[in-house]
Motif scaffolding. Structure first.
Motif, PDB file in Angstrom:
ATOM      1  N   TYR A 185       0.844  -1.198   0.000  1.00 26.04           N
ATOM      2  CA  TYR A 185       0.000   0.000   0.000  1.00 26.04           C
ATOM      3  C   TYR A 185       0.878   1.245   0.000  1.00 26.04           C
ATOM      4  CZ  TYR A 185      -3.417   3.378   1.816  1.00 26.04           C
ATOM      5  OH  TYR A 185      -4.214   4.471   2.001  1.00 26.04           O
ATOM      6  N   THR A 186       1.961   1.216   0.809  1.00 26.51           N
ATOM      7  CA  THR A 186       2.876   2.359   0.880  1.00 26.51           C
ATOM      8  C   THR A 186       3.534   2.609  -0.467  1.00 26.51           C
ATOM      9  OG1 THR A 186       3.329   1.652   3.122  1.00 26.51           O
ATOM     10  CG2 THR A 186       4.774   3.341   2.218  1.00 26.51           C
ATOM     11  N   ILE A 187       3.944   1.518  -1.122  1.00 32.55           N
ATOM     12  CA  ILE A 187       4.576   1.667  -2.441  1.00 32.55           C
ATOM     13  C   ILE A 187       3.604   2.340  -3.404  1.00 32.55           C
ATOM     14  CG2 ILE A 187       5.415   0.390  -4.447  1.00 32.55           C
ATOM     15  CD1 ILE A 187       6.521  -1.692  -2.464  1.00 32.55           C
ATOM     16  N   LYS A 188       2.341   1.895  -3.364  1.00 36.84           N
ATOM     17  CA  LYS A 188       1.357   2.472  -4.284  1.00 36.84           C
ATOM     18  C   LYS A 188       1.154   3.963  -4.005  1.00 36.84           C
ATOM     19  CE  LYS A 188      -1.832  -0.688  -3.616  1.00 36.84           C
ATOM     20  NZ  LYS A 188      -3.083  -1.469  -3.681  1.00 36.84           N
ATOM     21  N   LEU A 189       0.987   4.294  -2.721  1.00 36.58           N
ATOM     22  CA  LEU A 189       0.772   5.706  -2.383  1.00 36.58           C
ATOM     23  C   LEU A 189       1.995   6.556  -2.734  1.00 36.58           C
ATOM     24  CD1 LEU A 189      -1.175   6.151   0.949  1.00 36.58           C
ATOM     25  CD2 LEU A 189      -1.973   5.969  -1.388  1.00 36.58           C
ATOM     26  N   SER A 190       3.183   6.014  -2.467  1.00 34.53           N
ATOM     27  CA  SER A 190       4.394   6.781  -2.752  1.00 34.53           C
ATOM     28  C   SER A 190       4.521   7.037  -4.247  1.00 34.53           C
ATOM     29  CB  SER A 190       5.635   6.044  -2.253  1.00 34.53           C
ATOM     30  OG  SER A 190       5.539   5.848  -0.871  1.00 34.53           O
ATOM     31  N   ALA A 191       4.233   6.001  -5.028  1.00 37.75           N
ATOM     32  CA  ALA A 191       4.299   6.174  -6.475  1.00 37.75           C
ATOM     33  C   ALA A 191       3.267   7.201  -6.918  1.00 37.75           C
ATOM     34  CB  ALA A 191       4.070   4.841  -7.173  1.00 37.75           C
ATOM     35  N   ALA A 192       2.060   7.095  -6.316  1.00 34.80           N
ATOM     36  CA  ALA A 192       1.007   8.037  -6.691  1.00 34.80           C
ATOM     37  C   ALA A 192       1.380   9.464  -6.312  1.00 34.80           C
ATOM     38  CB  ALA A 192      -0.308   7.642  -6.018  1.00 34.80           C
ATOM     39  N   SER A 193       2.195   9.622  -5.272  1.00 37.41           N
ATOM     40  CA  SER A 193       2.552  10.981  -4.861  1.00 37.41           C
ATOM     41  C   SER A 193       3.758  11.504  -5.626  1.00 37.41           C
ATOM     42  CB  SER A 193       2.838  11.027  -3.366  1.00 37.41           C
ATOM     43  OG  SER A 193       4.122  10.509  -3.106  1.00 37.41           O
ATOM     44  N   ALA A 194       4.630  10.593  -6.070  1.00 38.36           N
ATOM     45  CA  ALA A 194       5.880  11.049  -6.693  1.00 38.36           C
ATOM     46  C   ALA A 194       5.612  11.759  -8.009  1.00 38.36           C
ATOM     47  CB  ALA A 194       6.819   9.867  -6.907  1.00 38.36           C
ATOM     48  N   VAL A 195       4.667  11.228  -8.801  1.00 34.03           N
ATOM     49  CA  VAL A 195       4.436  11.823 -10.124  1.00 34.03           C
ATOM     50  C   VAL A 195       3.891  13.257 -10.013  1.00 34.03           C
ATOM     51  CG1 VAL A 195       3.194  11.578 -12.287  1.00 34.03           C
ATOM     52  CG2 VAL A 195       4.192   9.576 -11.194  1.00 34.03           C
ATOM     53  N   PRO A 196       2.814  13.472  -9.242  1.00 32.04           N
ATOM     54  CA  PRO A 196       2.376  14.875  -9.119  1.00 32.04           C
ATOM     55  C   PRO A 196       3.408  15.764  -8.440  1.00 32.04           C
ATOM     56  CG  PRO A 196       0.925  13.414  -7.870  1.00 32.04           C
ATOM     57  CD  PRO A 196       1.868  12.546  -8.614  1.00 32.04           C
ATOM     58  N   ALA A 197       4.152  15.226  -7.472  1.00 36.80           N
ATOM     59  CA  ALA A 197       5.184  16.044  -6.821  1.00 36.80           C
ATOM     60  C   ALA A 197       6.187  16.513  -7.859  1.00 36.80           C
ATOM     61  CB  ALA A 197       5.893  15.249  -5.725  1.00 36.80           C
ATOM     62  N   MET A 198       6.579  15.594  -8.742  1.00 39.18           N
ATOM     63  CA  MET A 198       7.538  15.924  -9.787  1.00 39.18           C
ATOM     64  C   MET A 198       6.956  16.955 -10.745  1.00 39.18           C
ATOM     65  SD  MET A 198      10.501  15.234 -10.533  1.00 39.18           S
ATOM     66  CE  MET A 198      10.847  16.780 -11.286  1.00 39.18           C
ATOM     67  N   MET A 199       5.707  16.731 -11.149  1.00 43.12           N
ATOM     68  CA  MET A 199       5.111  17.637 -12.129  1.00 43.12           C
ATOM     69  C   MET A 199       4.928  19.033 -11.539  1.00 43.12           C
ATOM     70  SD  MET A 199       2.574  14.998 -14.122  1.00 43.12           S
ATOM     71  CE  MET A 199       1.221  16.087 -13.988  1.00 43.12           C
ATOM     72  N   LEU A 200       4.382  19.069 -10.325  1.00 48.65           N
ATOM     73  CA  LEU A 200       4.155  20.369  -9.693  1.00 48.65           C
ATOM     74  C   LEU A 200       5.488  21.055  -9.396  1.00 48.65           C
ATOM     75  CD1 LEU A 200       1.847  22.104  -8.732  1.00 48.65           C
ATOM     76  CD2 LEU A 200       2.028  21.045  -6.490  1.00 48.65           C
ATOM     77  N   GLY A 201       6.450  20.275  -8.913  1.00 47.67           N
ATOM     78  CA  GLY A 201       7.770  20.831  -8.623  1.00 47.67           C
ATOM     79  C   GLY A 201       8.425  21.367  -9.884  1.00 47.67           C
ATOM     80  N   GLY A 202       8.352  20.590 -10.957  1.00 46.16           N
ATOM     81  CA  GLY A 202       8.928  21.029 -12.225  1.00 46.16           C
ATOM     82  C   GLY A 202       8.259  22.296 -12.712  1.00 46.16           C
ATOM     83  N   LEU A 203       6.931  22.329 -12.581  1.00 49.92           N
ATOM     84  CA  LEU A 203       6.174  23.513 -13.027  1.00 49.92           C
ATOM     85  C   LEU A 203       6.576  24.747 -12.228  1.00 49.92           C
ATOM     86  CD1 LEU A 203       3.836  24.446 -14.877  1.00 49.92           C
ATOM     87  CD2 LEU A 203       2.314  24.072 -12.934  1.00 49.92           C
ATOM     88  N   ILE A 204       6.636  24.590 -10.903  1.00 47.85           N
ATOM     89  CA  ILE A 204       6.982  25.742 -10.072  1.00 47.85           C
ATOM     90  C   ILE A 204       8.412  26.190 -10.365  1.00 47.85           C
ATOM     91  CG2 ILE A 204       7.433  26.471  -7.691  1.00 47.85           C
ATOM     92  CD1 ILE A 204       4.980  25.031  -6.835  1.00 47.85           C
ATOM     93  N   ALA A 205       9.321  25.230 -10.517  1.00 46.15           N
ATOM     94  CA  ALA A 205      10.709  25.591 -10.840  1.00 46.15           C
ATOM     95  C   ALA A 205      10.750  26.368 -12.149  1.00 46.15           C
ATOM     96  CB  ALA A 205      11.568  24.338 -10.947  1.00 46.15           C
TER      97      ALA A 205
END
Lengths: 750, 349
Positions: free
Chosen positions: A545-565
């Motif tokens: 479950y943790t792996i799934k949630l982490s994966a689900a969080s990594a993609v938006p974190a990357m996209m939002l982080g990239g966008l803000i950068a």
């Protein structure tokens, strides 16, 4: 080409500009989906909460605004520039209407409200960009608004709630909770009636020692005594600061309670970790021994793959009451074992912080120009003199940065004090215990505020220090040349330290590995697979479950982080520094405080989300976003702006440019950011521990609870699985990065 | 033999694998002279300089400074200072402390340090700049600080590692003149590394042309230009036309042309080196090589003209007064000034 002309003529004809289209999308969502929902569940849709079924409210601004936005465009009663301003104002007030309604009535937001507000923000952003209030095109305008709202809702607003909860109790503004908390022995416990010494007396002595030392130092500095105000003022200042330092030291040494414990540990662990990291970084850059270099490159990976408190519990295996070294080898009786409390927490943190400091200082050292040291040598300075005169002063800003980060991490650390704290209290753990043990939100908020204040003080302090000595390196071209080797005796000392550290770390990791196979550590050492069987039954579903949630969080974190950068580095707009502040806040705020903030913000009312996986994912997204921002910023700074300018002169919008030009060039930084976001989501514990429940437990939280319950074997089994899994992932990243790096180097990277 | 200030003896440096970066270099530098190491990047000139400074240890060979063997001596004990390409000014010190650094390390008395630093700063025209931050200076000023820092030590030898490569073209000309003037006034022994042949010719007493780790030729700027020892030198120092020709011991036969010339070479096929400024249009009745103009480019003081001849492409630098009226496609006869020609054996490279 024909498609574009067709589209242009259509939009010109019917007034279907981007702001109008998005306003109409908002209207459609408003009509189709219910604005609210009855309980925690997002599904099924409940049409009792549709606009037509709810009591009248400001959400009716949506259809009004959408129609007005469209009419403005088609009728053209006012000039084009004014039209855009009005459209943005209308869209924003409609979005505000929906938000006002939700918060005013306490209705939990639903899909309709979410979609409508987002579409209206896009509409407002594109309207403002079309009349160049925001310099950029539709994509930039819309992104700016969405990023601003996200940062507000998920970072700034929850933190403000923490401050409010601390001072707003039962409807009145009061500092009573602060007074009560500060007076509590949990926070500051000075005179212990059960000890023979008088702690208060000792602290007073320290204050006097501080006063005398301060006065003495100020006289020694000026070299003479005279009775003028110009002479007396520095003496007074130095005496008072000496008293303050003496008081602080006295409290940290003899005081009990969360504040002195946290500060004392930080005062030991931050310099200790930085010093160790600096020794390793110096060796990594300059040692003459190749195997040592190889060993040190492993170092940088460690902090990412190890959940923060795992080192702590490995230390228990080695140095604990039944530890292999302390009990079996040295024969220290379990009662006399000094590990639990300050020594254990500090030791564990030093080991955990050293690799972080290593990374920062390695970067700082690599940024030096080797010609500077060579110049000093040709001017007659010995190797050691060069180190003192040139290398050390130039790397001091890096040391300060490392100290800053280490101090914040030490104060924020949650897992280690829980595992090794013994009878000591710590600020970060008290936030959690006040909320979940004593059920007092105001008390937890007070602890959170104190933590935030300390972090802010450390930040401001380091800015003052760094600001005074930040020098740009003076060079025309980057000079070639290798770094000087260290003086032989100095390298020998550093190598000894590094080897000792390496053996200790190796022993810790081997201990975890070995501990996962023995029946009961220190008592029954027969080998068994029992822990892995238990892990498979109890732990694996949680880990999955943790792996799934982490994966689900990594993609938006990357996209939002990239966008803000991208927005922050490449565009100028109102609210840019606010975005930077937001990302800084989410990075610097101790995890427990953020966890508390999320509980306060999302446990009820308009933003109800606790108890769902969504809130955990969002917490992880915004927790790990700064990593993604920094990775993207580093990558972006490598790419020459002319590439984007070339793209835009070829008529590509910034959205297209970002996807077609920047993203491929940023592939490696983005991928690295993605993997780091995933790994740190897997290993984070302090924030999510507030948000998990029976149905959605996370691996680190489960691991921590096993350690606390003393089920060390099972915990070791799970830690082993996690460490090996994450190690494999990081190695994969290294392999990929080499491939991609080669590709990028041929692609016009500057 | 007068003692050389610096003498390199069979100096060789290998990094990792063969071929060596510096291969068996022998060089004597007379006191008070400025010697330039000239060559394309990667030819080993900077490595040679760094070995003289003590920043690299030679794989083989010997380095003498004066009468002392310094081959394995660490840089801080050699009486040598260096001006770095990146200037290598200490960013955390002001101008004064930068210049004073070496004296302070040597524990000179404060009064002496003050006096010598002031003297050195005045020498490079930066008197009164002592309390400036180095990053507040212009590129040219930073360069002078680096120079003052090297000179203040009064070393036996000053080393220059492409000191002008970070300056713009105009400033480069001025500073190189100043460096030369200072070197002559103070009687300094200097080793100067550059890849700019014009710079090397302008300031040197002696130029050492290096290629692929070896010395191609040592000579005065005049020698190098007019009597290059190899095709590489001819091509690297100035521009050169190379034509295949016959040498009979007295004159070079070039088609129907005959160029009388002095050379110890035995008779036979040779390569004729021809400087563009030595190519001119033949006067009436004068023998010449016939060539058709393929390209014209006005470059300021002269016009660069490309001719297509029976012996191959010939580049000429024609004075503006003579170039008036030249058109692409016209055919002229070309004559060559004797002072701008030189012959090399046919197998020379």
């Amino acid at each position: 080409m024909t498609f574009i002309t067709l589209r242009d003529s259509l939009t010109a004809h019917r007034g279907l500009t981007t702001p109008v289209v998005w306003a109409l999308v908002a209207l459609a969502l408003w009509l189709l989906l219910p604005l609210g929902r009855p309980g925690r569940a997002f599904f099924p849709l409940n049409y009792d909460f549709h606009a037509f079924a709810l009591p009248p409210g400001f959400y009716w601004l949506v259809p009004v605004a959408a129609v007005a936005i469209w009419l403005l465009q088609t009728t053209r009663l006012i000039s084009m520039d004014r039209i855009s301003d009005w459209q943005a104002a209308l869209a924003l007030s409609a979005a505000g209407g929906v938000i006002f309604f939700l918060f005013g009535t306490g209705t939990h937001f639903g899909w309709g409200a979410l979609g409508t507000v987002l579409a209206l923000l896009v509409s407002a952003g594109s309207a403002l960009s079309s009349n160049s209030r925001i310099r950029g095109d539709t994509f930039v305008g819309a992104s700016v608004f969405i990023a601003l709202v996200f940062v507000t809702v998920f970072i700034v607003f929850p933190l403000l709630l923490v401050l409010r909860t601390a001072v707003w109790i039962d409807g009145t503004l009061t500092l009573s909770q602060f007074a009560r908390t500060f007076a509590s022995p949990l926070f500051l416990f000075l005179d212990n009636p059960f000890t023979e010494i008088s702690e208060m007396g000792r602290v007073t002595t320290m204050i006097w020692i501080g006063a005398v030392t301060g006065a003495g130092l100020s006289v020694w500095r000026t070299g003479r005594i005279a009775l003028s105000w110009r002479m007396i003022r520095p003496i007074v200042i130095w005496t008072l600061s000496g008293m303050a330092i003496g008081w602080a030291l006295g409290i940290m040494i003899w005081g009990r309670g969360a504040l002195p414990s946290s500060l004392l540990v930080a005062c030991i662990a931050a310099p200790g970790g930085t010093a160790l990291g600096f020794a390793l970084a110096l060796l990594g850059q300059r040692t003459r021994s190749k195997p040592l270099r190889g060993m040190l490159s492993v170092v940088s990976v460690l902090p990412f793959i190890t959940p923060p408190f795992v080192i702590g519990f490995a230390i228990i295996f080695l140095l604990g009451r039944r530890g292999m070294v302390t009990y079996d080898l040295l024969g220290i009786s379990p009662i006399d074992n000094p590990l639990y409390g300050i020594p254990g927490v500090a030791l564990s943190q030093i080991l955990g912080l050293a690799p972080v400091a290593y990374l920062i200082l390695r970067g700082s050292l690599n940024g030096l120009n080797p010609a500077l040291e060579e110049a000093a040598r040709t001017l007659g300075a010995s190797r050691w003199r060069v180190f003192c005169d040139i290398t050390w002063p130039l790397v001091r800003p890096g040391i300060a940065a490392s100290m800053l980060l280490a101090t914040i991490e030490s104060i924020s650390d949650f897992g280690t004090p829980l595992v090794l704290g013994g009878d000591r209290n710590f600020l970060a753990t008290e936030v959690f215990l006040a909320l979940t043990g004593r059920y007092s939100q105001p008390e937890a908020a007070v602890y959170g505020t104190v933590l935030l204040a300390i972090v802010a003080l450390v930040f401001v302090g380091s800015r003052v220090v760094l600001g005074a000595q930040g020098f740009t390196t003076v060079t025309g071209k980057p000079a070639s040349g290798a770094f000087l080797p260290l003086p032989v005796w100095f390298e020998a000392i550093l190598t000894a330290v590094a080897l000792f550290w390496f053996v200790f770390i190796l022993a810790l990791y081997l201990t975890i590995f070995y501990g996962s196979f023995v029946q009961l550590w220190g008592i029954n050492n027969t080998l068994t697979f029992q822990h892995y069987r238990e892990f498979w039954q109890v732990g694996w579903p949680v880990l999955w479950y943790t792996i799934k949630l982490s994966a689900a969080s990594a993609v938006p974190a990357m996209m939002l982080g990239g966008l803000i950068a991208y927005l922050v580095t490449r565009h100028r707009f109102l609210g840019r520094s606010y975005l930077e502040l937001g990302s800084l806040l989410s990075f610097a705020t101790p995890g427990t405080v953020m966890g508390l903030a999320y509980i306060l913000a999302f446990n009820d009312g308009a933003l109800l989300m606790t108890g769902t996986s969504a809130v955990i994912v969002l917490a992880l997204v915004f927790r790990n976003m700064p990593v993604a921002i920094r990775a993207s910023m580093a990558g972006l700074s490598q790419i020459d702006r002319s590439l984007e300018e070339a793209s835009s002169t070829l008529k590509a919008g910034s959205g297209v440019t970002m996807v077609k030009v920047l993203a491929p060039l940023l592939l490696y930084p983005l991928l690295a950011g993605l993997i780091f976001a995933f790994v740190s989501a897997m290993t984070s514990v302090s924030q999510v521990i507030f948000l998990v429940g029976a149905g959605n437990n996370l691996a680190t939280v489960l691991l921590l609870s096993w350690v606390e319950q003393g089920r060390l074997g099972r915990a070791a089994a799970m830690a082993t699985v996690m460490i090996f899994g994450l190690l494999a992932l990081i190695l994969l990243l290294l392999v990929v990065s080499r491939r991609v790096d080669v590709r990028n180097s041929k692609k016009g990277m500057k | 033999m007068a003692a050389a200030a610096v003498s390199l003896n069979a100096l060789t440096k290998r990094f990792n694998a063969a071929p060596p970066s510096v291969n068996n270099i022998n060089l004597d530098i007379k006191p008070g002279t400025l010697v330039t190491l000239l060559g394309p990047s990667g030819c080993g000139k900077t490595t040679t300089l760094r070995m003289i400074a003590g920043l690299e240890i030679p794989s083989e060979g010997r380095i003498m400074i004066g009468d002392t063997d310094v081959t394995r001596m660490p840089p801080e004990r050699r009486d040598v200072t260096m001006v770095f390409q990146s200037y290598a000014l200490f960013p955390h010190m002001d101008v004064y402390s930068n210049v004073a650094y070496g004296l302070r390390v040597a524990r000179r008395p404060v009064a002496e340090v003050k006096e010598r630093v002031a003297e050195a700063l005045a020498l490079v025209g930066l008197g009164g700049f002592g309390d400036r931050r180095v990053d507040a200076l212009s590129g040219g000023q930073q360069q002078r600080v680096a120079l003052a820092r090297a000179l203040v030590m009064k070393p036996k030898v000053v080393l220059f590692d492409e000191p002008l490569s970070n300056l713009d073209a105009k400033l480069r000309r001025r500073v190189r003149g100043e460096i030369r003037a200072l070197q002559q006034r103070l009687g300094l022994t200097a080793v100067y590394v550059t890849h700019d042949q014009e710079e090397a010719l302008a300031i040197s007493d002696k130029v050492v042309v290096m290629n692929a780790g070896r010395i191609e030729q040592i000579g005065s700027p005049h020698d190098l230009y007019h009597r290059p020892a190899s095709l590489f030198v001819a091509d690297f120092v100035g521009r050169a036309n190379v034509l295949q020709a016959q040498w009979d011991g007295h004159a070079v036969q070039l088609g129907e042309m005959s160029l009388p010339m002095d050379s110890p070479l035995p008779a036979g096929p040779v390569q004729l080196i021809l400087r563009p400024e030595g190519v001119r249009l033949a006067r009436n009745g004068e023998a010449g090589l016939s060539g058709r103009i393929t390209d014209l480019a006005f470059v300021g003081g002269a016009t660069e003209v490309s001719f297509d001849t029976a012996l191959g492409q010939v580049e000429a630098a024609v004075l503006e007064t003579e170039a008036a009226g030249l058109c692409v496609g016209d055919t002229y006869r070309l004559a060559f000034d004797r002072s701008s020609t030189h012959i090399l054996p046919a197998n020379a490279v």
